[in-house]
Structures are given as C-alpha cells and as structure tokens.
Scaffold this active site. Structure first.
Site, PDB file in Angstrom:
ATOM      1  N   LEU A 152       0.856  -1.195   0.000  1.00 55.41           N
ATOM      2  CA  LEU A 152       0.000   0.000   0.000  1.00 55.41           C
ATOM      3  C   LEU A 152       0.892   1.244   0.000  1.00 55.41           C
ATOM      4  CD1 LEU A 152      -2.938   1.056   0.161  1.00 55.41           C
ATOM      5  CD2 LEU A 152      -2.822   0.858   2.644  1.00 55.41           C
ATOM      6  N   THR A 157       3.271   3.736  -2.981  1.00 54.56           N
ATOM      7  CA  THR A 157       2.958   4.653  -4.086  1.00 54.56           C
ATOM      8  C   THR A 157       1.918   4.032  -5.023  1.00 54.56           C
ATOM      9  OG1 THR A 157       5.222   5.461  -3.966  1.00 54.56           O
ATOM     10  CG2 THR A 157       4.006   5.974  -5.980  1.00 54.56           C
ATOM     11  N   GLY A 208       0.224   1.009  -4.672  1.00 55.50           N
ATOM     12  CA  GLY A 208      -0.910   0.421  -3.961  1.00 55.50           C
ATOM     13  C   GLY A 208      -1.966   1.467  -3.632  1.00 55.50           C
ATOM     14  N   VAL A 218     -17.078  -5.349 -16.243  1.00 50.64           N
ATOM     15  CA  VAL A 218     -16.929  -6.741 -15.812  1.00 50.64           C
ATOM     16  C   VAL A 218     -18.223  -7.327 -15.256  1.00 50.64           C
ATOM     17  CG1 VAL A 218     -14.482  -6.446 -15.379  1.00 50.64           C
ATOM     18  CG2 VAL A 218     -16.063  -6.140 -13.520  1.00 50.64           C
ATOM     19  N   VAL A 239       6.447  -2.589 -17.158  1.00 47.16           N
ATOM     20  CA  VAL A 239       7.240  -1.867 -18.164  1.00 47.16           C
ATOM     21  C   VAL A 239       6.524  -0.573 -18.528  1.00 47.16           C
ATOM     22  CG1 VAL A 239       8.244  -1.924 -20.489  1.00 47.16           C
ATOM     23  CG2 VAL A 239       8.119  -4.024 -19.134  1.00 47.16           C
ATOM     24  N   GLY A 247       5.221   1.890 -16.831  1.00 46.36           N
ATOM     25  CA  GLY A 247       4.105   2.358 -16.004  1.00 46.36           C
ATOM     26  C   GLY A 247       2.754   2.373 -16.695  1.00 46.36           C
ATOM     27  N   LYS A 293      13.325  -3.959 -17.643  1.00 50.28           N
ATOM     28  CA  LYS A 293      12.178  -3.691 -18.526  1.00 50.28           C
ATOM     29  C   LYS A 293      12.490  -4.111 -19.963  1.00 50.28           C
ATOM     30  CE  LYS A 293      10.682   0.076 -15.539  1.00 50.28           C
ATOM     31  NZ  LYS A 293      10.883   1.493 -15.225  1.00 50.28           N
TER      32      LYS A 293
END
Ligand code: NAP
Ligand code: HSE
Length: 432
Positions: free
Chosen positions: A11, A13, A15, A33, A132, A134, A205
């Site tokens: 929890l 940055t 999270g 969904v 990779v 963000g 990455k």
C-alpha cells in the site's frame, strides 16, 4: 459473478493509486466486468504507517497468509516489490488458483517465465503490464495490437527517473544530485535509486519487452547495461553542439535470427521521435516489418498512471473469467535465443579524449581509427585550460562494436592520451 475480491500486497505509491482507482472508477469497472470489485485484504510491513489513501483499518494486515491463503480472494495484486519472498507469495497464490497482477519488473525479469508457466498450469492469469513503462499499454500493444507483425527494433526510454534527471540537467543546468532527490520525492525513483541511475531498472524492462517483442527468452544477463551516473555537463554541452540530446535508451534489435539488447546513455539526434520525450515521461519506439515506425508514449511512473495499468490488468482477468479462458492467453516464446556477437553489432559512437597537445598526436589517433576501418562523421580539437593539453571530440560513422572496443583499448595504451573522458552510442543522423 457476485463480485470480485482482491488481495493487495503493498500500500505504497502504486498500492494507494490502486485503492483510489478501484474506489473512484467503480461504475466503469462494474460496467465492464458486470460485478462489483472490492479489496478484501491489504498486506503491509508497518501497520501504523500514515497512508496516502484512507482504508478501513480492518483490511490491513502484516500476515501474508491472510491474503494469499484466503479462499475468498480471487485476484492478488502485487505492488510490494522485492524478489525472492515475493516470488514465494505469488507461487502460493497461483497454486491456490488466484489470478495475479503485478507491477514488479525486478521479479518478472528474473522469474517471469517460471511464474507464467505455474500460472498456466493452474488455469490462472498472470498479467504484468505495469512492470514496463508504467501507464503505457506497451505489453498489450506488442502482444495484441502488433501480434501479426515481426518486430525488428525496439528503442525505449523506460526509466522515468533517469529521463527526469537528464532533462533537468540539460534544460535547466541543475546538478545531478539535486534532481535525483526531486525524482525520489516525486515517487519516480525506486527506494534504492541505484537501480534507476545505473540502468538496471531499464535493463529489467528491456528483458521483459524483448522477450515479448522477439518471442525469445531474453534473460537479464543478456542485456548489456551502462547507467547515467558518470555523464558530465561537458558531454551534454557537446551533444547539444552536435545536434544531439542525451537519453538513457534501451535498444533491442533483431537481424535475421540474432538479437542484441542493451541499455546505455545514448546521444540521440534531435530529429528522432524519442528525443522529444522529456521529464519523467517514457516512450517505446517499435519498428515492425509490416507496420513500420510506431511509438507508445506516456507516464512511465507515479502512483495513478501505474495503478491504471494494474487495474486494467484486473479488468483483463475478469473478462477472461467471464469467458472461462483464464491461463490460456500467455504465449510461450517461439524462437531459440541467439545473441549477436560484438562484430555483428553496428552503431555510431561519440568519444571525448584528453591528449597531450603535441605534433603528430592527432595523426596517431586518427590512424588508430582508420586501422580499424572506422571513419569520422565529425571531429573537433580544442585547446584545454591546462597547458599543453587538448580535447578531441569525435562522432564516428557506423562501426562494428568489436572494432570500436579495440580502438578504445589501443587509445588507452597510447602515451599522449591522458584520459578517455567519455564514450557513448549515437543514434540517428544530424544534418549540418
Ligand atoms: P513502495 O511505495 O515502496 O510501496 C511498497 C509497499 O509494499 C509498502 O506499502 C510496503 O509496506 C509494502 N511492503 C514492502 N515489502 C513488504 C513485505 N516484505 N511485507 C509486507 N509488505 C511489504 O513501492 P511502489 O513505488 O508502490 O512500488 C511497488 C512495485 O511497483 C515495485 O515492484 C515497483 O518496482 C513497481 N513499480 C513502481 C512504479 C512507481 O512509479 N512507483 C512504477 C512501476 C512499477 P509499508 O508501507 O508498511 O512499508
Ligand atoms: N523507478 C522507475 C522509473 C519506476 O523511474 O521509471 C517505474 O518503473
């Protein structure tokens, strides 16, 4: 489905961003969904820590079993970082038939193929888009949008911290240490920023990207790495004077069956599409035989952009649940790994040398280059403030890496050469 229960590992940055998106975009998630999405448990290290987002204290635990072994949890989101312990948590979760979404490139670059195999054996999805670049949907771009093409080159600015540092250093003349501190405060840098500035984060990455893009198992050890910590103001100034900008670039290139993958500070022609990528932004330039040039651009780090990729992966898991196809989307690599040797890698190079300002030195140096069949695109000699010393700056035409490395060895052994101050790969051409 009555609803989807999520177990959140971490929890911090990312999270916190995940919690915000699940709360603030609940309508959109439900529409896509068909059922509510809720967080059932959150694993942290320090239960008393002040959080960037409000969560019910009953959700938070320091006991991993309460998350990965909870029979009611459907999807585990792993945003805690770490490798060995985290891998064990995820293996347990997958064996418990929980789908996994992770932002962890350190883990995926090393254990990705093993975890993907366990996921598929257990009929589970393992998605890792946020690992990779963000918030940029580059992995889905390669796996879906470009799946019919044959990718031959990928060039990535895939580390936000180093792009932020290089942008501020070259545009505002700020000192390396000050900008690094700012990147840490803004949440771009890893807790130990060594991996960012020494290129390892970008290398992880690039290993993930090239494995997917070339359909070949590329290990972290296959990626040649050099970071940005030794770049000087003089290098940036010469780059600018010659029409280039300095970027930490991951390059993955395929010729026939063979590939090369590296991460290194690169002088990039200002006309190259990646040259306009500034600050913490990331971009991945992809060349496909059929599609030609494409570029994926966006925020590569930070709480909300990264969390967007994470939660979108959760949507992907849930769509697969509705279709009953979880664990079936991962494609195993098609090709055997074949890496290029140094005499098969071609590039242009920039070199800055300090030499004794004596008769014949310039000729000695240029003859070492010509002995190795390397010619100059640009060459400059200037006197230095130190008496009797001069600086020689060159940009070569394309040369084999093996030849260029031999030139460096011979120059280091040449008596009038005082220091090789810097040496960088060069990409693109500048018309003068
Ligand atoms: P972070 O801010 O340091 O947060 C990590 C969280 O995990 C914290 O809440 C921490 O608990 C918890 N945690 C760490 N180790 C733990 C352990 N052994 N047991 C229980 N809890 C543990 O990290 P982050 O920046 O959010 O990054 C998370 C992951 O996303 C990393 O893999 C990172 O590489 C990746 N990522 C980050 C970004 C970014 O922009 N930050 C972008 C893309 C990918 P406490 O809070 O109690 O200490
Ligand atoms: N430290 C990483 C970066 C975070 O600067 O790009 C995103 O992976």
């Amino acid at each position: 489905m009555n609803g989807i229960s999520i177990g959140l590992l971490g929890l911090g940055t990312v999270g916190s961003g995940v919690v915000k998106i699940i709360k603030n975009h609940q309508d959109k998630l439900m529409h896509q969904v068909g059922c509510p999405v809720s967080i059932k448990k959150i694993l942290v290290k320090d239960i008393h820590k002040q959080r960037a987002v409000e969560v019910d204290s009953s959700l938070v635990t320091t006991d991993p079993d309460e998350v990965i072994n909870d029979a009611d949890i459907d999807v585990i989101i792993e945003v805690m970082g770490g490798v060995e312990e985290t891998k064990e948590y995820l293996l347990t979760a997958l064996k418990n038939r929980k789908h996994v979404v992770t932002a962890n490139k350190d883990l995926m670059a090393v254990y990705g193929s093993e975890l993907l195999a366990v996921a598929s054996q257990n009929g589970c999805d393992l998605f890792y888009e946020a690992s990779v670049a963000g918030g940029i949907p580059i992995l889905r771009g390669l796996a879906d949008g470009l799946s019919s093409d044959r990718i031959t080159k990928m060039m990535g600015i895939v580390n936000g911290t180093t792009n932020f540092i290089l942008t501020k250093m070259s545009q505002q003349g700020l000192a390396y240490e000050d900008v690094l501190k700012e990147a840490q405060e803004l949440g771009y840098a890893e807790s130990d920023p060594t991996a960012d500035v020494e290129g390892l984060d970008a290398a992880r990455k690039m290993a993930i990207l090239s494995t997917l893009g070339f359909s070949m198992n590329i290990d972290l050890d296959d990626v040649k790495v050099k970071g940005i910590s030794s770049i000087t103001e003089e290098d940036l100034a010469y780059g600018k004077q010659f029409g280039y900008c300095m970027k930490l670039i991951g390059i993955a290139e395929r010729d026939g069956e063979k590939v090369e993958v590296s991460v290194q500070p690169t002088l990039l022609a200002k006309s190259h599409p990646l040259a306009s990528v500034q600050d913490e932004y990331n971009a991945v330039y992809v060349y496909g035989e059929a599609v030609g040039e494409t570029m994926f651009y966006g925020p590569g780090a930070g709480s909300m952009p990264t969390a967007t990729a994470v939660v979108s992966d959760v949507v992907g898991v849930m769509k697969n649940m509705r279709l009953g196809v979880n664990g079936k989307s991962a494609v195993t690599p098609q090709y055997e790994k074949k890496l290029k040797s140094a005499d098969e890698i071609f590039s242009k190079y920039f070199m800055r040398i300090h030499v004794k300002d004596q008769v014949g030195v310039f000729a000695n140096i240029t003859s070492i280059f010509s002995d190795h069949h390397v010619s100059f695109e640009k060459i400059l000699q200037l006197p230095l403030e130190e008496a009797g010393m001069a600086e020689i700056v060159v940009v070569t035409h394309k040369a084999a890496l093996s030849d260029y490395e031999n030139i460096l060895v011979q120059l280091r052994d040449l008596e009038p050469v005082h220091t090789i101050k810097s040496s960088y790969r060069v990409e693109g051409s500048v018309k003068s």
